[in-house]
Scaffold this motif. Structure first.
Motif, mmCIF file in Angstrom:
data_model
loop_
_atom_site.group_PDB
_atom_site.id
_atom_site.type_symbol
_atom_site.label_atom_id
_atom_site.label_comp_id
_atom_site.label_asym_id
_atom_site.label_seq_id
_atom_site.Cartn_x
_atom_site.Cartn_y
_atom_site.Cartn_z
ATOM 1 N N GLN A 1 0.878 -1.177 0.297
ATOM 2 C CA GLN A 1 0.104 -0.028 -0.556
ATOM 3 C C GLN A 1 0.881 1.287 -0.288
ATOM 4 N N VAL A 2 1.998 1.078 1.059
ATOM 5 C CA VAL A 2 2.803 2.488 0.888
ATOM 6 C C VAL A 2 3.659 2.476 -0.443
ATOM 7 N N LEU A 3 3.710 1.311 -1.272
ATOM 8 C CA LEU A 3 4.782 1.156 -2.054
ATOM 9 C C LEU A 3 3.826 2.404 -3.799
ATOM 10 N N ALA A 4 2.255 1.566 -3.345
ATOM 11 C CA ALA A 4 1.244 2.377 -4.505
ATOM 12 C C ALA A 4 1.588 4.025 -3.716
ATOM 13 N N LYS A 5 1.490 3.863 -2.729
ATOM 14 C CA LYS A 5 1.224 5.695 -2.797
ATOM 15 C C LYS A 5 2.537 6.241 -3.074
ATOM 16 N N PHE A 6 3.978 6.011 -2.740
ATOM 17 C CA PHE A 6 5.453 6.126 -2.721
ATOM 18 C C PHE A 6 4.774 6.562 -4.704
ATOM 19 N N LEU A 7 5.496 5.830 -5.315
ATOM 20 C CA LEU A 7 4.645 5.979 -7.091
ATOM 21 C C LEU A 7 3.408 6.640 -7.538
ATOM 22 N N HIS A 8 2.479 7.143 -6.328
ATOM 23 C CA HIS A 8 1.688 7.862 -7.257
ATOM 24 C C HIS A 8 2.312 9.044 -7.039
ATOM 25 N N SER A 9 2.695 9.688 -5.267
ATOM 26 C CA SER A 9 3.291 10.582 -5.324
ATOM 27 C C SER A 9 4.556 10.818 -6.176
ATOM 28 N N MET A 10 5.459 9.905 -6.401
ATOM 29 C CA MET A 10 6.873 10.709 -6.949
ATOM 30 C C MET A 10 5.958 10.781 -8.911
ATOM 31 N N ALA A 11 4.958 9.883 -9.045
ATOM 32 C CA ALA A 11 4.341 10.274 -10.567
ATOM 33 C C ALA A 11 4.163 12.205 -10.710
ATOM 34 N N ILE A 12 3.791 12.463 -9.350
ATOM 35 C CA ILE A 12 3.327 14.343 -9.255
ATOM 36 C C ILE A 12 4.521 14.816 -9.820
ATOM 37 N N ALA A 13 5.746 13.749 -8.572
ATOM 38 C CA ALA A 13 6.893 14.687 -8.034
ATOM 39 C C ALA A 13 7.275 15.001 -9.822
ATOM 40 N N LEU A 14 7.150 13.940 -10.507
ATOM 41 C CA LEU A 14 7.975 13.924 -11.930
ATOM 42 C C LEU A 14 7.584 15.122 -12.273
ATOM 43 N N LEU A 15 6.107 15.177 -12.842
ATOM 44 C CA LEU A 15 5.612 16.473 -13.128
ATOM 45 C C LEU A 15 5.767 17.435 -12.481
ATOM 46 N N GLY A 16 6.674 17.421 -11.512
ATOM 47 C CA GLY A 16 7.015 18.691 -11.213
ATOM 48 C C GLY A 16 8.130 19.145 -11.953
ATOM 49 N N ILE A 17 9.384 17.788 -12.183
ATOM 50 C CA ILE A 17 10.476 17.465 -12.168
ATOM 51 C C ILE A 17 10.658 18.196 -13.827
ATOM 52 N N GLY A 18 9.526 17.343 -14.328
ATOM 53 C CA GLY A 18 9.556 18.075 -15.994
ATOM 54 C C GLY A 18 9.024 19.330 -15.942
#
Lengths: 241, 561
Positions: free
Chosen positions: B421-438
């Motif tokens: 469950q935490v891993l899924a939340k990490f992947l979601h948060s990271m996807a949005i963080a990647l949007l910021g990095i992008g």
């Protein structure tokens, strides 16, 4: 199937004892009704069975497995329906059902046939593609019940499942509950509707101020009470403060 | 107590949770560990505040030597009102239209204006708290330095109380009008998001307009001399696009016993009352029109079996199922979407805009010079930090568990390993963080025209550090999730976990920057410095991954939903 051994739970640093040394067993194939006045400890007990709350003491076993030590295996065979239909309102009904199917590992074929059957029965087929936030209280309750019946678990734990349901859906649910237990499943449910409990349950327990005050078949409960006219009378007598 | 007063009292109590705090601290005896922590945080802010006060003192002295000390007041008022205008918008939308108590309030025998007033009071009190650390020191420093006497100290609180009313009421009118307009048709949420973006864009453009007005870059030497020669010159220059700032300066400086002070106060208070009255009158006509439909059922359902059939999933892995749930819940909740996704894109967009409008000598050109400075290490450090800040400061990871709110019971009962469950939340948060990095990378490449030799190493360094900080932020929220909220705004912007995580992130970035500079000065080659930092970032990310997943196993069972 469900064994509750000397389970206690208190709130506010021990000042409020919600469940006090509760012990009871529900064998497979049984519909077990759990009754009690408001604040008696029903929902707390149910939440401990399904792993939402941690007991202060005692153990709960599902099919012989400790529900804390073997939490995942216990959860895989248990489905819980809460008293308040608090679910993801921004998901569509079908997305919620698919999500529950995915996390419980329900296969594509079984998922499809069971969902279609229960959506049809609960008259939700037209609404299932809409966001849950557009559903009424009863529709939310029905979508949670559809998910539970789609999963078809060994143990069903229902907290006030009839609240908000129309008479037809309530009737269907009672049939499904009976069918579930005839197939060897176990059903533990709480209710305030005495007539339903009296007619539907194989055995009943009454909890008052966190303590078990009576447990047994309807006949056994009658033996314990002076006023044997109905379950309501027995309930009122046993829960008098 | 009148219904309006009772409603306002209940709204403040419910929003700031005084009763809940009292109950938790004194009845349940929970969260007592928070008291010393908050005290420590307050003490921790003192050095920064001292520095800020000293800076204000220096600015005052500098302005006084030019005879322009009043400009400090103009700057303070203008800054305060701009902060409120931009940050208040999100808050207004959430509080006016997305509080869960609205459906109960609407059913009560209350006027729309009374409900609006209670909601406005909540936002207003919150804005007093938000602007206090920025604006109060300026007003206090001015009072002491100018020796304004008793009159100043009596007027100053009055000015502070009135300060947020003009921008908040103006923004409120915009929000009420926008919600009434978009509450048509089926795609309400989408329209709300678009409408909010338009409002935010308008506020940003207004801010840039005012910032440019406050600048002096367009003035030639003669005009500057004329400006300094006039006692009100700088005040007029700064406040020319926003006259209330000039009025506030005048009545604070001159007092209410002078004709100019009194007339300025009358103008300031008059405009505040006018806008506030306009908001209440507008609410009476438009508020319910904007509300109806947010929770109503959409028309007649006519979908048939075929449309339904294609939506059956044949089965996803639990991690993917939870990831999809996170994506849908965030993208379909306007407040989460605006705060989360817009939060990561806001900084790059603002920077891109300032560069576009910038002239030689302004801030963006300075940033550009720093990025392409003679020292390659400094350049890479700045671009790396920029990427990380854009990726992590949105509050998506640090509100990941809180956002589930009362639905957290689902996560407790489903047969999915807490680590998954935490891993899924990490992947979601990271996807949005990647949007910021992008977004940050796009600004660096297309606006700043940075060479690949600079932004590529920064990207390689920023990714593992972002992963580390995302895990850290998740851990903060997991340690103390805020599950009992009525407005989604509380789960994100008003969530203490987001603030704690932000402080931790900034603290880490400070240390990371120090390490970066130390390595840069050590005489190592640039490639070696970057290599060491990349390994450090990867190591921290792996360590955080292991520790946070273990923490999930211990923490999840004791969260009682």
């Amino acid at each position: 199937m469900i064994e509750i051994n000397h389970v206690s739970k208190s709130y506010n640093k021990g000042t409020v004892r919600a469940v006090d040394d509760l012990t009871l067993t529900v064998p497979p194939g049984e519909i077990f009704g759990f009754l009690g006045p408001n604040g008696a400890g029903k929902t707390t007990t149910i939440k401990m069975i399904v792993g939402i709350l941690k007991p202060d003491g005692g153990t709960i076993r599902i099919a012989g497995l400790d529900n804390r030590a073997d939490a995942l295996r216990c959860k895989a065979m248990t489905v819980y329906v809460p008293d308040e239909p608090e679910i993801y309102e921004r998901l569509k009904g079908i997305e919620y059902l698919n999500f529950m199917g995915d996390v419980y590992g329900v296969s594509g074929g079984e998922r499809r046939s069971r969902i279609e059957h229960w959506l049809e029965a609960f008259e939700l087929s037209r609404a299932v593609a809409d966001p849950i936030q557009t559903y009424s209280h009863g529709m939310r309750q029905k979508i949670i019940l559809t998910a539970a019946l789609m999963i078809n678990p060994r143990v069903l734990v229902l907290d006030e499942p009839m609240v908000g349901l129309d008479p037809r859906s309530s009737h269907l649910l009672k049939e499904a509950m009976r069918e579930h237990c005839e197939g060897g499943g176990t059903l533990f449910f709480s209710t305030h509707i005495m007539e339903v409990a009296e007619r539907l349950c194989d055995r009943l327990a009454i909890i008052h101020k966190g303590r078990l005050v009576a447990c047994g078949t309807m006949a056994e409960l009658r033996d314990q009470a002076k006023d044997k006219a109905s379950l309501e009378n027995i309930f009122l007598e046993l829960t008098e403060s | 107590m009148s219904p309006t007063a009772a409603l306002v009292k209940a709204a403040l109590n419910s929003n700031f949770g005084w009763s809940v705090v009292r109950h938790r601290l004194f009845v349940q005896k929970r969260d007592r560990w928070m008291v010393p922590l908050i005290a420590l945080a307050v003490v921790g802010v003192v050095p920064t505040l001292v520095l800020y006060v000293r800076l204000l003192g220096t600015v005052f002295d500098m302005l006084k030597s030019l005879g322009q000390e009043k400009a400090l007041l103009t700057l303070a008022v203008l800054a305060g009102q701009l902060i409120i205008l931009v940050f208040g918008l999100f808050y207004l939308i959430a509080t006016f239209y997305f509080s869960r108590d609205l459906e109960y309030l609407v059913a009560l025998p209350l006027k729309p204006s009374q409900i609006m007033l209670s909601k406005f009071a909540v936002v207003l009190i919150n804005e007093y708290l938000t602007m206090a650390p920025f604006i109060l020191p300026a007003l206090i420093v001015y009072g002491f330095k100018k020796d304004g006497g008793l009159e100043y100290w009596l007027i100053m609180p009055l000015a502070y109380i009135l300060l947020p009313v003009i921008p908040l009421a103006a923004a409120g009118l915009g929000v009420v009008g926008m919600m009434r307009l978009v509450n048509i048709g089926k795609k309400k949420d989408l329209l709300i998001i678009i409408g909010s973006l338009v409002l935010i864009a308008a506020a940003l453009f207004l801010q840039f307009g005012l910032s440019r007005a406050a600048g002096t870059s367009g003035l030639d030497a003669q005009k500057i001399i004329a400006m300094i020669a006039s006692p009100d010159g700088l005040v007029q220059t700064i406040g020319r696009r926003f006259p209330p700032a000039i009025w506030a300066t005048r009545f604070l400086h001159n007092g209410l016993m002078t004709a100019s002070g009194l007339s300025a106060f009358a103008l300031f208070a008059g405009l505040s009352i006018l806008l506030f009255g306009g908001l209440i009158a507008g609410a009476q006509r438009l508020f319910f029109g904007g509300l109806v439909g947010l929770s109503e059922r959409s028309g007649v359902r006519v979908r048939g079996g075929k449309a339904l059939a294609i939506k059956f999933s044949s089965g996803h892995h639990p991690v993917k199922a939870i990831f999809l749930r996170e994506v849908r819940l965030m993208n379909r909740t306007p407040i989460f979407l605006l705060n989360g996704v817009l939060g990561v894109l806001m900084v790059p967009v603002i920077l891109a805009l300032t560069l576009n409008t910038g002239k030689p000598g302004d801030d963006s050109a300075n940033i550009l010079r720093l990025m392409t400075s003679a020292k390659p290490v400094t350049g890479v450090l700045v671009t790396t930090m920029f990427m990380i800040v854009c990726a992590t400061l949105s509050g998506v990871a640090s509100s990941s568990f809180s956002r589930e709110g009362r639905k957290f019971w689902v996560s407790k009962v489903i047969p999915v390993d807490y680590r998954q469950q935490v891993l899924a939340k990490f992947l979601h948060s990271m996807a949005i963080a990647l949007l910021g990095i992008g977004g940050a990378t796009a600004v660096l490449v297309f606006r700043f025209r940075l060479a690949a030799g600079q932004w590529l190493p920064s990207l390689a360094l920023a990714l593992p550090v972002t992963a580390f900080l995302t895990f850290l932020n998740l851990a903060v929220d997991l340690a103390r999730p805020l599950l009992d909220w009525i407005s989604p705004q509380k789960a994100m912007k008003q969530n203490l976990n987001v603030l704690i995580a932000m402080f931790l992130d900034l603290g880490f970035l400070f240390l990371y920057g120090v390490a970066f500079i130390a390595l840069g000065k050590s005489g190592l080659r640039l490639a070696a410095v970057l290599g060491i930092l990349a390994v450090l970032g990867l190591g921290l990310a792996c360590l955080a991954y292991t520790l946070v997943l273990q923490f999930a196993l211990r923490r999840y069972p004791s969260i009682e939903a």
